[in-house]
Write a protein that holds these residues in place. Structure first.
Motif, PDB file in Angstrom:
ATOM      1  N   THR A 154      47.595  36.056  51.967  1.00 37.91           N
ATOM      2  CA  THR A 154      48.008  35.736  50.585  1.00 37.91           C
ATOM      3  C   THR A 154      46.786  36.242  49.691  1.00 37.91           C
ATOM      4  N   CYS A 155      45.623  36.430  50.124  1.00 38.98           N
ATOM      5  CA  CYS A 155      44.580  36.799  48.887  1.00 38.98           C
ATOM      6  C   CYS A 155      44.163  38.154  49.484  1.00 38.98           C
ATOM      7  N   SER A 157      43.754  42.053  49.097  1.00 40.83           N
ATOM      8  CA  SER A 157      43.795  42.997  47.910  1.00 40.83           C
ATOM      9  C   SER A 157      42.770  43.967  48.548  1.00 40.83           C
ATOM     10  N   ALA A 185      39.185  40.506  47.722  1.00 42.81           N
ATOM     11  CA  ALA A 185      39.728  39.108  48.154  1.00 42.81           C
ATOM     12  C   ALA A 185      39.019  37.658  47.354  1.00 42.81           C
ATOM     13  N   ALA A 188      41.044  37.860  44.119  1.00 41.56           N
ATOM     14  CA  ALA A 188      42.426  37.629  44.199  1.00 41.56           C
ATOM     15  C   ALA A 188      42.441  36.195  44.664  1.00 41.56           C
ATOM     16  N   ALA A 189      41.849  35.585  45.327  1.00 40.60           N
ATOM     17  CA  ALA A 189      41.824  34.119  45.739  1.00 40.60           C
ATOM     18  C   ALA A 189      41.566  33.099  44.516  1.00 40.60           C
ATOM     19  N   LEU A 192      45.005  33.407  42.334  1.00 38.23           N
ATOM     20  CA  LEU A 192      45.862  32.818  42.741  1.00 38.23           C
ATOM     21  C   LEU A 192      45.705  31.266  42.578  1.00 38.23           C
ATOM     22  N   VAL A 198      49.368  37.899  42.713  1.00 34.12           N
ATOM     23  CA  VAL A 198      48.879  39.366  43.040  1.00 34.12           C
ATOM     24  C   VAL A 198      50.051  40.034  43.682  1.00 34.12           C
ATOM     25  N   ILE A 234      37.845  29.787  50.647  1.00 33.48           N
ATOM     26  CA  ILE A 234      38.852  30.820  51.061  1.00 33.48           C
ATOM     27  C   ILE A 234      39.709  30.293  52.243  1.00 33.48           C
TER      28      ILE A 234
END
Length: 304
Positions: A154-155, A157, A185, A188-189, A192, A198, A234
């Motif tokens: 999900t995170c 990138s 990451a 991005a996390a 989110l 993202v 994370i």
């Protein structure tokens, strides 16, 4: 978003510049600012980028940090969107930057968009398979609600080629000041968790792949393990990477079968074992002496 900045960290980038500089010049969407942060290259990286028209800031190699250097660089430019590019990621078409901006702007909630990575010309079967596994032909927007399905992906990138909405980056506090890697990451996390989205932008392609030796794979995954061991929030939020690793190995074996290269199966199994060992050692790095950690990881300067 009208103002665009391109940020490239470099270190002895000469082998890539004959392809990278023409590809940058050919972009239909040109950044307003090109900032190169060079870690004391000993080749002609600095002079060639200055001749290209970039602003070049030279730092001691020992001070480079994947998060901290990008954090500093992002604060030096006045832009609504920031492109992060590594020296070995070559835009695959003249529309690469324009396509990435288009995908970033599809939804005002998208905080970061990262492009598709294709293998470099001449890449081997395993290097090409790694690109296909992580960078499919279909774009996707990811939110926190996707965590039950995608887990740690999900995170996922990549700052090898990405574009950040400046307002979103500032809202989550910017890049982390001190990480061994995986700053993409991390950001991005954070985005989110803060309600941003993202975007995986399959229409924006660069050529970027690596041929790692067995030792390099071990060392790379040691650093990844250090990151996730230190940023345990994370994994607690998005899940562990175990299932993804199994899928990756199975995809590699299938690629070898299709290429008629089953004789390389032992290599894949050994490589996978070294990755796992490196990751677990990195995850438990607090038990190891600093002198050993400096030798185990790729980013040895981090420990000084």
């Amino acid at each position: 978003m009208t103002r665009l900045a391109l940020i490239i960290p470099t270190r002895n980038a000469q082998p890539h510049l004959d392809r990278l500089l023409p590809a940058l010049k050919a972009q239909t969407l040109q950044p307003d600012t090109v900032l190169v942060v060079d870690s004391s290259s000993t080749d002609d990286t600095v002079s060639r980028f200055r001749d290209f028209g970039a602003q070049v800031h030279v730092i001691p190699a020992s001070t480079f940090n994947h998060g901290g250097t990008r954090r500093w660089a992002s604060q030096q430019v006045d832009a609504d969107a920031l492109i992060m590019l590594t020296q070995d990621a070559i835009p695959a078409s003249a529309q690469t930057f324009a396509n990435l901006l288009d995908e970033l702007q599809q939804d005002p909630r998208i905080g970061v968009a990262y492009g598709r990575q294709l293998p470099h010309p001449g890449a081997g079967v395993l290097e090409a398979q790694a690109r296909r596994f992580n960078y499919t032909a279909q774009s996707r927007t990811k939110s926190l609600d996707d965590a039950p399905e995608l887990g740690i992906k999900t995170c996922f990138s990549s700052d090898s080629f990405s574009m950040y909405r400046r307002s979103a980056l500032d809202a989550i506090g910017g890049f982390p000041a001190d990480v061994i890697g995986s700053e993409d990451a991390y950001v991005a996390a954070r985005m989110l968790l803060d309600g941003y989205l993202v975007r995986y932008a399959a229409s924006a392609c660069v050529e970027h792949s690596h041929h790692y030796s067995l030792l390099q794979e071990f060392r790379r995954y040691f650093d990844i393990g250090v990151f996730y061991g230190r940023e345990r929030w994370i994994g607690e939020t998005f899940g562990a990477a175990g299932g993804e690793g199994k899928r990756f190995v199975l995809a590699e074996l299938q690629a070898l079968r299709e290429a008629g290269a089953l004789h390389r199966v032992p290599e894949v199994l050994l490589r996978s074992a070294l990755k796992l060992l490196g990751y677990r050692l990195g995850h438990a790095e607090h038990h190891l002496p600093t002198t050993l950690k400096r030798r185990l990881g790729m980013f040895s300067n981090y420990w000084t």
